[in-house]
Design an enzyme around this catalytic site. Structure first.
Site, mmCIF file in Angstrom:
data_model
loop_
_atom_site.group_PDB
_atom_site.id
_atom_site.type_symbol
_atom_site.label_atom_id
_atom_site.label_comp_id
_atom_site.label_asym_id
_atom_site.label_seq_id
_atom_site.Cartn_x
_atom_site.Cartn_y
_atom_site.Cartn_z
ATOM 1 N N CYS A 65 0.608 -0.901 0.469
ATOM 2 C CA CYS A 65 -0.072 -0.107 0.262
ATOM 3 C C CYS A 65 0.712 1.079 0.298
ATOM 4 C CB CYS A 65 -0.968 -0.173 0.904
ATOM 5 S SG CYS A 65 0.194 -0.033 2.926
ATOM 6 N N THR A 67 2.057 3.231 2.899
ATOM 7 C CA THR A 67 3.402 3.249 3.424
ATOM 8 C C THR A 67 3.895 1.618 3.541
ATOM 9 O OG1 THR A 67 1.736 3.017 4.677
ATOM 10 C CG2 THR A 67 2.830 5.444 4.372
HETATM 11 C C1 RB5 Z 1 -3.894 5.770 1.256
HETATM 12 O O1 RB5 Z 1 -3.767 7.325 0.390
HETATM 13 C C2 RB5 Z 1 -2.835 5.224 1.797
HETATM 14 O O2 RB5 Z 1 -3.729 5.774 3.034
HETATM 15 C C3 RB5 Z 1 -2.634 4.014 2.117
HETATM 16 O O3 RB5 Z 1 -2.487 3.639 0.646
HETATM 17 C C4 RB5 Z 1 -1.676 3.897 3.334
HETATM 18 O O4 RB5 Z 1 -0.711 4.066 3.074
HETATM 19 C C5 RB5 Z 1 -2.533 3.428 4.303
HETATM 20 O O5 RB5 Z 1 -1.104 2.898 5.629
#
Ligand code: RB5
Length: 147
Positions: A65, A67
């Site tokens: 995802c 982060t």
């Molecule tokens: C999406 O915008 C972001 O919040 C997700 O990809 C992730 O980083 C969540 O922890």
């Protein structure tokens, strides 16, 4: 190896690139989605990957995802899952050697695609050390059973 892979929209491109390299290396890869860059919830795909590993349908799971943080939190709610959020070669190696991590989580907004590929390769190839680390992860499993 049977690998379940998943991502949200932020990890979609990284997932596609990593999937291609895993398939080229001879792995059997199940892609649980997402299948586009349209905004979606990382939760659904993190839990989807984690459930496939927990049920034995996949031997390992990989989730991307933005982060990696939300996916790691969600995947670790599934009993039997030891999901490791990894940023570098040391954490990738140690998550296998000491923690016997069965799910690898990476941040596609943190790491370049070639780095993601290299970390996944190292993680998939590194065995668990066992020994005292077996006792420690056993305590996590015992705790899960008591909940
Ligand atoms: C999406 O915008 C972001 O919040 C997700 O990809 C992730 O980083 C969540 O922890």
């Amino acid at each position: 190896m049977r690998i379940a892979i998943g991502s949200d929209h932020a990890g979609f491109r990284g997932k596609e690139a990593l999937k291609a390299s895993l398939v080229a290396a001879g792995n059997q890869v199940e892609d649980v989605g997402t299948h586009s860059e349209e905004s979606c919830d990382y939760t659904d795909f993190a839990i989807g990957v984690a459930e496939r590993v927990a049920s034995g349908k996949a031997e390992r799971g990989i989730i991307l995802c933005g982060t990696g943080i939300g996916s790691a939190i969600a995947a670790n709610k599934v009993a039997g899952i030891r999901a490791a959020l990894v940023h570098d070669g040391f954490t990738a190696e140690m998550s296998r050697r000491h923690n016997n991590a069965n799910v690898l989580v990476m941040g596609a907004r943190v790491l370049a695609e070639d780095r993601i590929r290299d970390l996944a390769k190292a993680w998939l190839e590194t065995p668990f050390d066992g020994g005292r680390h077996e006792r420690r992860i056993g305590k996590i499993a015992e705790y899960e059973k008591s909940c």
